[in-house]
Design an enzyme around this catalytic site. Structure first.
Site, PDB file in Angstrom:
ATOM      1  N   CYS A  92       0.888  -1.241  -0.004  1.00  0.00           N
ATOM      2  CA  CYS A  92      -0.231   0.090   0.034  1.00  0.00           C
ATOM      3  C   CYS A  92       0.974   1.051  -0.041  1.00  0.00           C
ATOM      4  O   CYS A  92       2.102   1.141  -0.024  1.00  0.00           O
ATOM      5  CB  CYS A  92      -0.736   0.153   1.168  1.00  0.00           C
ATOM      6  SG  CYS A  92      -0.005   0.261   2.765  1.00  0.00           S
ATOM      7  N   GLU A 100       0.806  -0.071  15.802  1.00  0.00           N
ATOM      8  CA  GLU A 100      -0.018   0.927  15.392  1.00  0.00           C
ATOM      9  C   GLU A 100      -1.005   1.536  16.412  1.00  0.00           C
ATOM     10  O   GLU A 100      -1.177   2.546  16.620  1.00  0.00           O
ATOM     11  CB  GLU A 100      -0.729   0.867  14.103  1.00  0.00           C
ATOM     12  CG  GLU A 100      -1.458   1.938  13.500  1.00  0.00           C
ATOM     13  CD  GLU A 100      -2.561   1.473  12.638  1.00  0.00           C
ATOM     14  OE1 GLU A 100      -3.680   2.028  12.436  1.00  0.00           O
ATOM     15  OE2 GLU A 100      -2.148   0.707  11.526  1.00  0.00           O
ATOM     16  N   CYS A 158      -8.069   2.443   6.515  1.00  0.00           N
ATOM     17  CA  CYS A 158      -7.568   3.008   5.403  1.00  0.00           C
ATOM     18  C   CYS A 158      -8.249   2.518   4.092  1.00  0.00           C
ATOM     19  O   CYS A 158      -8.665   1.229   4.123  1.00  0.00           O
ATOM     20  CB  CYS A 158      -6.366   2.312   5.219  1.00  0.00           C
ATOM     21  SG  CYS A 158      -5.394   2.881   3.670  1.00  0.00           S
ATOM     22  N   HIS A 204       5.921  -5.970   8.538  1.00  0.00           N
ATOM     23  CA  HIS A 204       5.816  -7.322   9.061  1.00  0.00           C
ATOM     24  C   HIS A 204       6.034  -8.210   8.019  1.00  0.00           C
ATOM     25  O   HIS A 204       4.808  -8.768   7.306  1.00  0.00           O
ATOM     26  CB  HIS A 204       4.413  -7.510   9.610  1.00  0.00           C
ATOM     27  CG  HIS A 204       4.559  -6.873  11.212  1.00  0.00           C
ATOM     28  ND1 HIS A 204       3.237  -6.307  11.640  1.00  0.00           N
ATOM     29  CD2 HIS A 204       5.449  -6.669  12.071  1.00  0.00           C
ATOM     30  CE1 HIS A 204       3.816  -5.790  12.844  1.00  0.00           C
ATOM     31  NE2 HIS A 204       5.018  -5.935  13.104  1.00  0.00           N
ATOM     32  N   ASN A 237      -2.761  -6.769   8.761  1.00  0.00           N
ATOM     33  CA  ASN A 237      -3.903  -6.893   7.849  1.00  0.00           C
ATOM     34  C   ASN A 237      -3.840  -8.007   6.905  1.00  0.00           C
ATOM     35  O   ASN A 237      -4.771  -8.243   6.262  1.00  0.00           O
ATOM     36  CB  ASN A 237      -3.480  -5.777   6.844  1.00  0.00           C
ATOM     37  CG  ASN A 237      -2.112  -5.849   5.984  1.00  0.00           C
ATOM     38  OD1 ASN A 237      -2.305  -6.277   4.818  1.00  0.00           O
ATOM     39  ND2 ASN A 237      -1.189  -5.227   6.583  1.00  0.00           N
ATOM     40  N   SER A 272       2.109  -5.301   3.272  1.00  0.00           N
ATOM     41  CA  SER A 272       3.510  -5.383   3.404  1.00  0.00           C
ATOM     42  C   SER A 272       4.212  -6.431   2.627  1.00  0.00           C
ATOM     43  O   SER A 272       5.449  -6.848   2.769  1.00  0.00           O
ATOM     44  CB  SER A 272       3.581  -5.641   4.827  1.00  0.00           C
ATOM     45  OG  SER A 272       3.163  -6.679   5.309  1.00  0.00           O
TER      46      SER A 272
END
Length: 652
Positions: free
Chosen positions: A13, A125, A195, A41, A225, A268
């Site tokens: 992203c 986060e 997001c 990650h 995610n 990621s």
């Protein structure tokens, strides 16, 4: 025939891509580079960064002196910044802008606010967001957990509530949580901080999983995610989570039994791993093409280098970039800003899937398996030669003024920024250069420097040439009495100068208006478009006299149809003199009321009887059309009244 479908949104992203790129840039500078926890990650990227000297630490205290720190995309609490400052360490902040937005949101909440944060309390986060909260905060992972924690708060304070979420929080759980919170929190503000890329990624994954017989989710097992993608897909079909392509082999039988196989990847996951998984899936499914083993081997080793010109085939189009196949092991992409200079352009309007385009290799990333390409820079290289050659040939170029800078403007022409000094811009010395911004201009190149890739141009040189041609045509066709349309260029105390297109003409004050004015600016302004008539010409001196006032507006012609000598009129006193007063009969004609005609008795001082602005009745005693003079009398009007009174019959 089996079908393998890869989700369009799979892979890095914006926030992750930005953080990874910043870390690699720091690593390329040498020295010690430190991060607080893994940048992202993903074990593949983490290992590669370690090989390049980037080290991950759990606390600021562990970071060695003199190290340059990169704050990862997840963000950190304010305390970390204070610790870095105290240690005197330099840092680059790679916190995702969407995460920073949440930091600002929670930090600005007033006293008496309870913050409801959806997310994993152990995730970095969420830890960072919690550190920015200046008011009480409840962190929850499910709607049920939220309800339990809210019940514990009952009768423990009268709060206003705001609700936000970790950027990668599962969308379906967020919807359940907001609906539950609305039922018990009467004063609740909800901020949708998931997001948009996460939302799209999750929706695409769920749609693909519904139609697939099996799903492959690629990403780190510690990636929040990625795990959510795995959970979503697992709810619809058998799903496999892998970090690298080598992990696919044990699932061969699952894939052979599937008719449609879907692939998605966490935010990621580098593009090179996605591509390797795609290739491995094809081999596992015995999907191949007509290439020989030697050809496939050669293709897998084929690479490219920065600055190489390549031909690419458009394979995909996204709002912010296009994907291209350049025949190497890399996944090629062209960001929208490298495709065109037009900030309003859309990729789908410029290219179509299957189009063949010439490109320039900008950056090769063997770690991610990607190659950034540019059409704009390739075009700019050709444009650079065009601009450089124009300095020798005198060719007139066109371009768009993109910036106003100190001393002039920058014009983008053929992909090259050309500096135009203010003195060569065509704008008057005291004018505003911003009037040129975003406008197309024509210019000539005055100087070039190939080594420094710089060019200096002149708009004025083109304007002078154009005016010279226009002036030639003007003098060939001009004649007295001919009308022209021009633009007011400048105004002086004694007249107005009008640009007729290549030639400037002058309007004297007496030819500007029939009315009495103190200054020409009362009639026209700079920039006004006016219609004028040629009054006189001097071809040798190149001088043109013009008339702006119209004959039909001549007040002396108008008054012939309105008044005559002997008429009684209401007039306005315009000025006072020692010998009388001037009064306006109609606009443009002032009549003199002599001091002897103001009253029956002797008047010593005009101002004792009349003042500027007074409106009085007077009799027109003279209209001299040749000398353009008019006379008025208040006294005569009074005498007429006396006479009328004397002649009136006496009542018996």
């Amino acid at each position: 025939m089996r079908q393998i479908i890869t989700a369009k949104s799979a892979g890095f992203c914006f926030g992750v891509s930005r953080a990874v790129e910043m870390t690699y840039q720091e690593a390329a500078l040498g020295g010690t580079v430190a991060t607080l926890g893994p940048v992202i990650h993903n074990p593949f990227v983490t290992r590669d960064l370690e090989e390049k000297g980037v080290r991950s630490y759990d606390t600021v205290a562990e970071i060695p002196d003199g190290a340059r720190v990169v704050i990862r995309a997840h963000g950190v609490p304010p305390e970390i910044y204070r610790q870095l400052e105290k240690r005197g360490l330099q840092w680059k902040d790679a916190t995702c802008p969407f995460v920073q937005k949440i930091h600002r949101l929670v930090a600005q909440q007033p006293e008496g606010t309870m913050i409801l944060m959806a997310g994993d309390p152990t995730h970095p986060e969420v830890v960072g967001i919690a550190g920015h909260c200046n008011q009480p905060c409840i962190i929850f992972q499910t709607a049920e957990e939220l309800m339990e924690k809210l019940q514990e708060l009952e009768n423990k304070g009268d709060y206003s509530y705001i609700m936000a979420a970790q950027t990668t929080f599962r969308l379906s759980e967020w919807k359940k949580s907001t609906e539950s919170a609305k039922k018990v929190c009467t004063n609740l503000k909800i901020f949708d901080t998931i997001c948009k890329a996460t939302v799209v990624r999750q929706e695409e994954a769920e749609t693909l999983a519904r139609q697939a017989d099996a799903m492959v989710v690629i990403g780190g097992r510690h990636s929040s995610n990625t795990l959510k993608l795995y959970q979503i897909c697992q709810g619809h079909c058998p799903t496999v989570l892998v970090e690298e392509a080598e992990e696919l082999e044990p699932f061969r039988n699952l894939f052979h039994a599937a008719r449609i196989i879907g692939i998605t990847a966490g935010a990621s996951t580098p593009a090179c791993i996605i591509k390797e998984v795609q290739k491995s899936m094809s081999r596992l499914d015995n999907i191949n093409n007509d290439m020989t083993f030697e050809e496939m081997l050669e293709q897998s080793f084929k690479s490219t280098y920065n600055g190489e010109k390549v031909t690419g085939i458009v394979t995909g189009i996204k709002p912010n970039e296009i994907s291209v196949d350049i025949g190497t092991k890399h996944a090629g992409y062209v960001p929208l800003h490298e495709l065109t200079d037009d900030p309003n352009a859309k990729a789908e309007d410029l290219v179509k899937v299957g189009d063949e385009i010439e490109l320039l290799v900008v950056r090769v990333n063997d770690v991610e398996g990607t190659t950034m390409l540019s059409k704009r820079r390739l075009d700019a290289a050709a444009g650079f030669e065009k601009v450089m050659n124009a300095g020798e040939t005198g060719e007139i170029l066109t371009g768009i003024v993109t910036e106003v800078i100190k001393g002039g403007v920058l014009v983008l022409s053929n992909g090259v920024k050309v500096f135009i000094p203010a003195s060569q811009s065509g704008v008057p010395r005291d004018g505003d250069l911003n009037t040129l911004l975003r406008k197309e201009v024509s210019f000539k190149i005055l100087e070039t420097n190939r080594q420094r890739r710089r060019a200096l141009g002149s708009i004025s040189a083109v304007i002078r040439e154009q005016r010279k041609e226009l002036a030639k045509a003007f003098w060939e066709n001009v004649e007295i009495g001919k009308q022209y349309t021009g633009t007011v260029k400048s105004i002086t105390n004694f007249g107005v100068f009008v640009d007729l297109g290549g030639v400037d003409g002058r309007i004297g004050l007496s030819d500007l208006t029939w009315l009495r004015v103190k200054h020409p600016s009362e009639v026209v302004s700079i920039g006004d478009v006016v219609t004028v008539t040629v009054k006189d010409l001097d071809p040798e001196e190149k001088k043109v006299s013009l008339i702006y006032k119209k004959a039909e507006d001549n007040p002396w012609e108008k008054i012939k149809t309105l008044h005559q000598v002997g008429d009684v009129v209401t007039v306005k006193i315009m000025s006072i003199t020692a010998f009388g007063a001037f009064a306006q009969i109609i606009p443009g004609i002032d009549g003199l009321i002599h001091i002897s005609q103001i009253a029956r008795e002797r008047v010593e001082k005009v101002s004792d009887k009349l003042k500027v602005g007074d409106e009085v009745q007077a009799k027109i005693t003279e209209l001299d059309y040749d000398r353009k003079r008019a006379s008025l009398s208040i006294k005569a009007l009074l005498q007429d009244e006396d006479t009328a009174a004397e002649e009136a019959p006496v009542e018996e």
